[in-house]
Scaffold this active site. Structure first.
Site, PDB file in Angstrom:
ATOM      1  N   ASP A 160       0.834  -1.192   0.000  1.00 16.28           N
ATOM      2  CA  ASP A 160       0.000   0.000   0.000  1.00 16.28           C
ATOM      3  C   ASP A 160       0.876   1.253   0.000  1.00 16.28           C
ATOM      4  OD1 ASP A 160      -1.759   2.215   1.016  1.00 16.28           O
ATOM      5  OD2 ASP A 160      -3.218   0.580   1.158  1.00 16.28           O
ATOM      6  N   GLU A 222      -3.477   6.596 -11.796  1.00 20.61           N
ATOM      7  CA  GLU A 222      -4.917   6.349 -11.659  1.00 20.61           C
ATOM      8  C   GLU A 222      -5.720   7.646 -11.601  1.00 20.61           C
ATOM      9  OE1 GLU A 222      -6.497   3.007  -9.133  1.00 20.61           O
ATOM     10  OE2 GLU A 222      -4.497   3.236  -8.254  1.00 20.61           O
ATOM     11  N   ASP A 299     -10.825  -5.767 -10.959  1.00 21.41           N
ATOM     12  CA  ASP A 299     -10.431  -4.849  -9.893  1.00 21.41           C
ATOM     13  C   ASP A 299     -11.132  -5.192  -8.581  1.00 21.41           C
ATOM     14  OD1 ASP A 299      -8.960  -2.831  -8.795  1.00 21.41           O
ATOM     15  OD2 ASP A 299     -10.069  -1.185  -9.706  1.00 21.41           O
ATOM     16  N   ASP A 300     -12.327  -4.664  -8.354  1.00 23.07           N
ATOM     17  CA  ASP A 300     -13.086  -4.899  -7.110  1.00 23.07           C
ATOM     18  C   ASP A 300     -14.534  -5.235  -7.479  1.00 23.07           C
ATOM     19  OD1 ASP A 300     -11.092  -4.182  -4.969  1.00 23.07           O
ATOM     20  OD2 ASP A 300     -11.105  -2.299  -6.070  1.00 23.07           O
TER      21      ASP A 300
END
Length: 360
Positions: A160, A222, A299-300
């Site tokens: 992260d 992004e 992705d999610d």
């Protein structure tokens, strides 16, 4: 599923739905905690409330938002839900059940006679330390579920952007330890809020991962607020794949296209997060026109109400619901997922690494 991609899938005639379902696909960009099926997440939240007492407000609010349907105004808005998901999956038992549910979602048939969404996936997750487990225990539990899939799944360890260099070093060290022990860890991922962190602080750590033959996939550019310096720093790490790459500056586009670095494309994610104006304006088409390698990913799935078959439907459906690609072109795109997976990359990694160092 009731998102944009599902609408595209529902618009297709039966023979095209069958084509997409039966098409061999690889999922290379799916985050564990963003792909937990909603029914599993609700069950885990209820289980936690039985043992730990009433659900905290952040959990109740997150579940209400997910049930009602997520409406993002900025990409950063989606990150607000993850503290609740992390709270729900903070025990070894919970993360094991969540991992199993995610792997089932992608790799198992949804009903008799219906093929699974994909035949191979590289699931990614950030090792977390909680009051109930260490980062090492977290990874061990997740890997235990991945191993059960008998080669149909591998794991990418995510870093992260908000982490300290010390925490990044620990995660990379754990990835190397488990990989060297024969566990199916195949790479490192850079993820997290795209506006967080100083990436120069990670440079030597990413060099260490590369030297240990752990290829990197990096979320990059992004947000339109990402700087050219941030992008250039990440590209200096010689990533083997890129996530999103939505706002690459001109110099970055030249470098990425020259080195043919594959781009992981997540159509619904970009549309829901409003990082692209419309499907017709998506950068996917321009990369394909250059003959550049791309991989279609989800992705999610929880946040963006999609699945891998539906993401491919966005390619096949006629405009405005889809891009109107021909089946043969979609077949070629699907093959790229297998060509650029990390699973078998270590055999040629030494040669690739020499080339990367020469270029840098």
């Amino acid at each position: 599923m009731a998102g944009l991609a599902t609408q595209a899938f529902d618009s297709l005639p039966p023979h095209q739905k069958s084509f997409l379902r039966s098409l061999p696909k690889a999922e290379l960009h799916a985050h564990l905690n963003g792909c937990i099926p909603l029914d599993c997440l609700i069950k885990l939240a209820l289980d936690a409330s039985k043992s730990d007492g009433p659900q905290p407000p952040l959990v109740r609010e997150a579940l209400q938002i997910l049930k009602a349907g997520l409406n993002l105004n900025r990409i950063e808005d989606g990150f607000k839900l993850f503290p609740a998901i992390y709270h729900i999956t903070s025990t070894p038992k919970a993360i094991a059940l969540a991992t199993s549910a995610v792997l089932d979602f992608f790799l198992e048939p949804t009903s008799p006679g219906v093929p699974p969404q994909c035949v191979y996936m590289e699931l990614r997750t950030t090792p977390r330390s909680t009051p109930h487990m260490s980062r090492k225990e977290y990874l061990s539990v997740v890997l235990g579920e991945v191993v059960k899939r008998g080669g149909k799944a591998s794991l990418i360890v995510s870093i992260d952007r908000r982490m300290s260099p010390q925490d990044v070093a620990e995660c990379i060290s754990l990835a190397i330890h488990f990989r060297n022990s024969g566990q199916p860890i195949v790479g490192i991922d850079l993820c997290g809020n795209p506006l967080s962190g100083n990436m120069k602080a990670f440079h030597t750590l990413m060099d260490a991962a590369r030297d240990a033959q752990l290829p990197l996939t990096a979320h990059i550019a992004e947000s339109e607020r990402n700087t050219a310096q941030d992008t250039a720093e990440i590209l200096s790490w010689s990533p083997r794949r890129l996530g999103h790459a939505t706002f690459l500056d001109a110099d970055a586009v030249l470098k990425v296209s020259r080195e043919k670095i594959p781009i992981e494309i997540c159509l619904s994610s970009n549309l829901v997060s409003k990082t692209v104006e419309s499907l017709s304006a998506h950068h996917l088409r321009s990369w394909l026109e250059l003959g550049h390698p791309v991989i279609i990913c989800t992705d999610d799935t929880l946040l963006f109400k999609t699945n891998l078959v539906a993401e491919y439907a966005l390619l096949l459906a006629r405009p405005p619901l889809g891009l109107g690609f021909e089946e043969e072109e979609i077949r070629r795109i699907a093959q790229m997922g297998f060509r650029y997976r990390f699973h078998e990359s270590r055999k040629t990694w030494n040669a690739v690494q020499k080339i990367a160092r020469f270029k840098n």
